[in-house]
Design a protein around this motif. Sequence first.
Motif, mmCIF file in Angstrom:
data_model
loop_
_atom_site.group_PDB
_atom_site.id
_atom_site.type_symbol
_atom_site.label_atom_id
_atom_site.label_comp_id
_atom_site.label_asym_id
_atom_site.label_seq_id
_atom_site.Cartn_x
_atom_site.Cartn_y
_atom_site.Cartn_z
ATOM 1 N N GLU A 98 8.462 -7.027 -19.410
ATOM 2 C CA GLU A 98 10.108 -6.610 -19.520
ATOM 3 C C GLU A 98 10.730 -7.791 -19.897
ATOM 4 O O GLU A 98 11.761 -7.727 -20.218
ATOM 5 N N ARG A 99 10.308 -9.128 -19.763
ATOM 6 C CA ARG A 99 11.015 -10.207 -20.190
ATOM 7 C C ARG A 99 11.054 -10.454 -21.666
ATOM 8 O O ARG A 99 11.654 -11.319 -22.251
ATOM 9 N N CYS A 100 10.167 -9.615 -22.429
ATOM 10 C CA CYS A 100 10.087 -9.741 -23.769
ATOM 11 C C CYS A 100 10.900 -8.624 -24.429
ATOM 12 O O CYS A 100 11.027 -8.865 -25.816
ATOM 13 N N VAL A 101 11.508 -7.760 -23.900
ATOM 14 C CA VAL A 101 12.471 -6.710 -24.515
ATOM 15 C C VAL A 101 13.776 -6.980 -23.997
ATOM 16 O O VAL A 101 14.211 -7.683 -22.956
ATOM 17 N N ASN A 102 14.709 -6.020 -24.648
ATOM 18 C CA ASN A 102 15.998 -5.957 -24.234
ATOM 19 C C ASN A 102 16.134 -5.271 -22.927
ATOM 20 O O ASN A 102 16.015 -4.188 -22.898
ATOM 21 N N LEU A 103 16.327 -5.876 -21.925
ATOM 22 C CA LEU A 103 16.219 -5.341 -20.422
ATOM 23 C C LEU A 103 17.260 -4.082 -20.376
ATOM 24 O O LEU A 103 17.073 -2.983 -19.932
ATOM 25 N N GLU A 104 18.524 -4.085 -21.008
ATOM 26 C CA GLU A 104 19.368 -3.360 -21.217
ATOM 27 C C GLU A 104 19.093 -1.943 -21.630
ATOM 28 O O GLU A 104 19.340 -0.957 -21.269
ATOM 29 N N GLU A 105 18.406 -2.036 -22.871
ATOM 30 C CA GLU A 105 17.711 -0.884 -23.495
ATOM 31 C C GLU A 105 16.622 -0.333 -23.024
ATOM 32 O O GLU A 105 16.522 0.782 -22.622
ATOM 33 N N TRP A 106 15.807 -1.282 -22.250
ATOM 34 C CA TRP A 106 14.441 -0.900 -21.676
ATOM 35 C C TRP A 106 14.752 0.070 -20.191
ATOM 36 O O TRP A 106 14.060 0.893 -20.076
ATOM 37 N N SER A 107 15.975 -0.168 -19.712
ATOM 38 C CA SER A 107 16.278 0.156 -18.453
ATOM 39 C C SER A 107 17.251 1.340 -18.564
ATOM 40 O O SER A 107 17.571 1.998 -17.565
ATOM 41 N N SER A 108 17.612 1.786 -19.733
ATOM 42 C CA SER A 108 18.740 2.902 -20.174
ATOM 43 C C SER A 108 18.432 4.181 -19.794
ATOM 44 O O SER A 108 19.088 5.085 -19.490
ATOM 45 N N TYR A 136 21.500 -1.504 -30.704
ATOM 46 C CA TYR A 136 20.241 -2.871 -30.765
ATOM 47 C C TYR A 136 19.830 -3.090 -31.832
ATOM 48 O O TYR A 136 19.565 -2.247 -32.708
ATOM 49 N N PRO A 137 19.433 -4.233 -32.237
ATOM 50 C CA PRO A 137 18.669 -4.651 -33.152
ATOM 51 C C PRO A 137 17.210 -3.538 -33.247
ATOM 52 O O PRO A 137 16.576 -3.640 -32.240
ATOM 53 N N MET A 138 16.745 -3.220 -34.570
ATOM 54 C CA MET A 138 15.770 -2.477 -34.754
ATOM 55 C C MET A 138 14.331 -2.898 -34.052
ATOM 56 O O MET A 138 13.803 -2.445 -33.510
ATOM 57 N N LYS A 143 10.013 -2.962 -30.260
ATOM 58 C CA LYS A 143 9.438 -3.615 -29.246
ATOM 59 C C LYS A 143 9.369 -2.662 -27.772
ATOM 60 O O LYS A 143 8.213 -2.737 -27.094
ATOM 61 N N CYS A 144 10.357 -2.268 -27.587
ATOM 62 C CA CYS A 144 10.641 -1.361 -26.458
ATOM 63 C C CYS A 144 9.570 -0.138 -26.515
ATOM 64 O O CYS A 144 8.824 0.132 -25.740
ATOM 65 N N LEU A 145 9.798 0.318 -27.602
ATOM 66 C CA LEU A 145 8.838 1.427 -28.076
ATOM 67 C C LEU A 145 7.263 1.082 -27.949
ATOM 68 O O LEU A 145 6.574 1.853 -27.245
ATOM 69 N N ILE A 146 6.897 -0.047 -28.555
ATOM 70 C CA ILE A 146 5.282 -0.465 -28.290
ATOM 71 C C ILE A 146 5.012 -0.638 -26.960
ATOM 72 O O ILE A 146 4.108 -0.149 -26.478
ATOM 73 N N LEU A 147 5.860 -1.332 -26.074
ATOM 74 C CA LEU A 147 5.629 -1.629 -24.657
ATOM 75 C C LEU A 147 5.497 -0.179 -23.786
ATOM 76 O O LEU A 147 4.614 -0.190 -22.930
ATOM 77 N N PHE A 148 6.108 0.608 -24.295
ATOM 78 C CA PHE A 148 6.406 1.946 -23.613
ATOM 79 C C PHE A 148 5.040 2.594 -23.812
ATOM 80 O O PHE A 148 4.498 3.272 -22.980
ATOM 81 N N MET A 149 4.558 2.662 -24.946
ATOM 82 C CA MET A 149 3.216 3.372 -25.513
ATOM 83 C C MET A 149 2.062 2.624 -24.867
ATOM 84 O O MET A 149 1.128 3.346 -24.484
ATOM 85 N N GLU A 150 2.237 1.386 -24.843
ATOM 86 C CA GLU A 150 1.041 0.542 -24.252
ATOM 87 C C GLU A 150 0.881 1.004 -22.716
ATOM 88 O O GLU A 150 -0.134 1.255 -22.255
#
Length: 368
Positions: A98-108, A136-138, A143-150
């Motif tokens: 989570e330190r590598c992604v936009n936390l606002e977007e990740w936690s939305s 947010y920047p694409m 990145k959020c999506l890749i972490l989500f899928m992993e």
Amino acid sequence: MSANDPGHINNLDQNQRDLLKSYWLALISAINEEPSSVVESALGEELFDAFAHDDPDTILLRWLRARKWQVAPAVEMMMDTLKWRQEWGVRRLLDRGERCVNLEEWSSGKFYHMGKDKVGRPVSYVHAEGHIRGQYPMESTEKCLILFMELGRYFSEVPNEEGTVILDMGNVGLRNLDYQYIKFMINAMQNHYPECLGLSLVVNAPWSFSTVWSVIRRWLDPVVESKIRFVKNTDELKDYINPDVIPKRLQGNHADFKYIPVTKDDEVRLATIHDDEQGKRQAQMEHRQAAKTYLDTTLKWAKTRSGDEKSEEHERKKAADRLCTTYQQLMPYISTETHYHRTGMISRSMFNAAYDRISNQQQQTSST
């Protein structure tokens, strides 16, 4: 589909076994012409990181099935995935989490994992109204999506090998329509996480979505498209998922998603683990040795005539178990805890074990 279905790890006919052998030999050769150097090569490291805690055959069979059991296209597809993982820095993404992604977007709450469906597949929810094109920047969103899928890989339990995705189209407008994002999502799912989707249910789709769907379906593999169903309303979701694991925003009984932030204690624990350089080197060495042993036994098995490989299969099973064990011991050093660890959806046991061991060592050192 599960591990027990035809073409899966526990249900291969002789022809499929032979194709799996050919696939292994061709993939090893494609990564490095010298088999003994595969594990320490860049793409070889990427391959064994991609296996993670799973049986390697289970992973490779996904690519073979996706390419209709054609070895050469399956090898090309896997090589593309390994290079894609390198380019995207998937290992670094898992290391920093989570330190590598936009936390606002990740936690939305625009996408999250929650519960299982009635056949035991883990369920992921995607609320399209939560994605606003250009907010947010694409690259951040991807990145959020890749972490989500992993992270989604951790929710499948044997024998289930696939997941269910609920796509909620409620309150969607033009600002939510983002073809670049949709295309990235489809490409990642079809080409780099193949055979992971068991079912996708589209709910609350407005009448205007038919125009959008006519564009999207052209990007879909026919097998993937066959797994997508449109449901009339949220009540129909209950035919597939128990209401207790459907969020309230979709008229279920489960509390809506709420992100659980990292605590100071969490940060201290993770810092203690990641500062243990000696422990990390030891875990890496053991995993690398397990990977070499697994590869050696796999080469021997793949070159053994069909019908005569019983002894090799036994040794290979032991090597696969050892590979999984050493990866689990390495995992706290090369990954981090997330919301799903803090809520108990993903076990923290390996992190706890690593932290306790390091703490005990530090106490013993300070007392001598």
